[in-house]
Design an enzyme around this catalytic site. Structure first.
Site, PDB file in Angstrom:
ATOM      1  N   ASP A   9       5.512  30.837  32.315  1.00  0.00           N
ATOM      2  CA  ASP A   9       4.956  29.585  31.561  1.00  0.00           C
ATOM      3  C   ASP A   9       4.162  30.167  30.617  1.00  0.00           C
ATOM      4  OD1 ASP A   9       4.380  27.012  30.518  1.00  0.00           O
ATOM      5  OD2 ASP A   9       2.981  26.788  32.400  1.00  0.00           O
ATOM      6  N   ASP A 111       9.153  26.227  26.593  1.00  0.00           N
ATOM      7  CA  ASP A 111       7.917  27.056  26.986  1.00  0.00           C
ATOM      8  C   ASP A 111       8.044  27.679  28.256  1.00  0.00           C
ATOM      9  OD1 ASP A 111       6.924  24.797  27.930  1.00  0.00           O
ATOM     10  OD2 ASP A 111       5.067  25.201  27.128  1.00  0.00           O
ATOM     11  N   GLU A 112       9.025  27.176  29.180  1.00  0.00           N
ATOM     12  CA  GLU A 112       8.721  27.587  30.755  1.00  0.00           C
ATOM     13  C   GLU A 112      10.150  27.830  31.149  1.00  0.00           C
ATOM     14  OE1 GLU A 112       7.297  24.759  33.395  1.00  0.00           O
ATOM     15  OE2 GLU A 112       7.873  23.319  31.918  1.00  0.00           O
TER      16      GLU A 112
END
Length: 439
Positions: A9, A111-112
């Site tokens: 993350d 974003d993860e």
């Protein structure tokens, strides 16, 4: 051996990526070192806090709150607008790097992602050693940091990555659940939202551990199937399967917060046209058809409502989606000033899927039947055939692809909207088929 899953993350992704980009362009101030947020413009009320710096946390600024509220907490707050195109590029580069380690990657969002470490285990001294190498590789190459959670399933890996931040590695194995996860407040558990947390607290359930020890039958009685899901997650039960195949989109939509409230039907319809042009173009680019249209309205008092309906047949045609959106809007709108409008297509099908045609999709003599009359001359106006509308969409897409999205603007948009409303920012969203899958 036991399966090992990483959850990777990016720390405060939008703000970190903006900081890295600014520094690369010669800026000397790292916005991560001062109170700053990503979420709009100080001169424009658009947006919420999408990301915040560590110094901004000291002012109790929270992700998801209105930008105006954040400014009241910290008058000297630096506010920068989002740049989704740049975020997409940063995300793509990150995923390319991670794919150099393994293809067993399931991207959750920009974003993860999850990474299945199990097939790689023989190459590294330990999972922590591998995670450390990945974390440092990301930092040295790109200049931003990540948290990595290590666990035997996706739920626990995601919980672990949310522990102390930034730039940290955490494990959460079954034997660690009582000490690391159960003491946390119940709202920290994945899939326990504000409403569920409030109800749980009213029932005397304050921590994840208390939730884990609550009778599952009682939770089912109070929360239906969500009660069982929360109990399973509280006890560390979750899937360990990383789905590396590309996900099939099940929804494509756009919404926009207006710089000035829309007060008339004509203004709202013009905004809906802008949104449907974008949605239909994205559907065509994805080679998909929508079977269901949803219109969302947020009023100036922040109350929100939506209305859903089905077009005559599955479509990605701008006119067909716009007509349906206007119909839904007219049925939904209560006449109050409008702050936000959204249009979304769901129940998607591939363009080559067999679909039920409507009468007006058939190129027969029905094409010449007058559909409506011009409002000024009362002259019968013929509805274009589906084939001609598709040809028009293809021509518009080609021109905009070559000369830019603003190279063609419909006259109705120019005449019915102010300059401010014609230049509002638009938030795109695409849901995946596995969006609500249990982790």
């Amino acid at each position: 051996m036991e399966r090992i899953i990483f959850h990777i993350d990016v720390n405060s992704a939008f703000l970190s990526w903006t900081a890295v980009e600014r520094l690369a362009q010669g800026e000397t101030l790292d916005i991560r070192t001062i109170p700053s947020i990503i979420g709009g413009d100080s001169s424009n009320r658009h947006g919420i806090v999408l990301a915040k710096s560590v110094p901004a946390k000291k002012f109790h600024i929270k992700t998801g709150e209105p930008v105006a509220a954040a400014m009241r907490k910290c008058p000297n707050l630096l506010i920068l607008p989002p740049n989704h195109h740049m975020y997409h590029e940063k995300s793509q580069r990150l995923m390319e790097l991670l794919h150099s380690y393994t293809d067993d990657i399931e991207q959750l969002s920009v974003d993860e992602c999850f990474l299945d470490f199990t097939p790689l285990s023989s190459r590294y001294e330990s999972p922590i050693a591998a995670a450390t190498q990945i974390k440092e590789d990301i930092k040295s190459r790109f200049g931003f940091t990540v948290n990595i959670g290590i666990a035997p399933n996706k739920l626990l890996a995601k919980m672990a990555s949310d522990f102390t931040k930034p730039d940290r590695i955490h494990t959460l194995f079954p034997e660690e659940i009582p000490s690391k996860m159960w003491p946390l407040p119940v709202e920290d558990l994945y899939m326990v939202g504000r409403s569920s947390a409030s109800r749980l607290r009213a029932l005397g359930i304050r921590t994840i551990g208390e939730l884990a020890s609550t009778d599952i039958g009682y939770l089912r009685q109070e929360f239906k199937s969500h009660g069982q899901l929360m109990w399973e997650y509280a006890n560390g039960i979750g899937s360990d399967q990383v789905h590396s195949a590309e996900r099939e989109a099940k929804g494509i939509g756009n919404s926009t917060t207006l710089a000035r409230d829309a007060a008339t039907r004509e203004e709202a319809h013009a905004v809906l046209l802008t949104l449907t042009e974008s949605v239909s173009a994205r559907l065509r680019k994805a080679q998909m058809l929508t079977q269901s249209i949803t219109v969302e309205i947020k009023y100036s008092d922040f109350t929100t409502c939506s209305h859903q309906g089905a077009p005559a047949s599955a479509t990605n045609n701008t006119n067909a989606i716009y007509d349906m959106a206007c119909l839904l809007f007219d049925q939904l709108w209560n006449g109050a000033p409008i702050r936000l409008l959204g249009v979304r297509g769901t129940k998607l099908l591939p363009v080559d899927a067999p679909v039920q045609l409507s009468l007006f999709d058939i190129d027969t003599a029905a094409e010449t039947v007058p559909v409506h009359r011009d409002s000024v001359s009362q002259t019968p106006v013929r509805k274009p055939s589906a084939q001609k509308l598709a040809q028009m969409d293809a021509a518009v897409d080609a021109i905009r692809s070559r000369y830019g999205k603003n190279s063609l603007v419909r006259g109705s948009i120019l005449t019915q909207t102010s300059p401010e409303q014609r230049h509002v920012s638009t938030d795109e969203n695409t849901a995946s088929e596995e969006e609500n899958e249990r982790i």
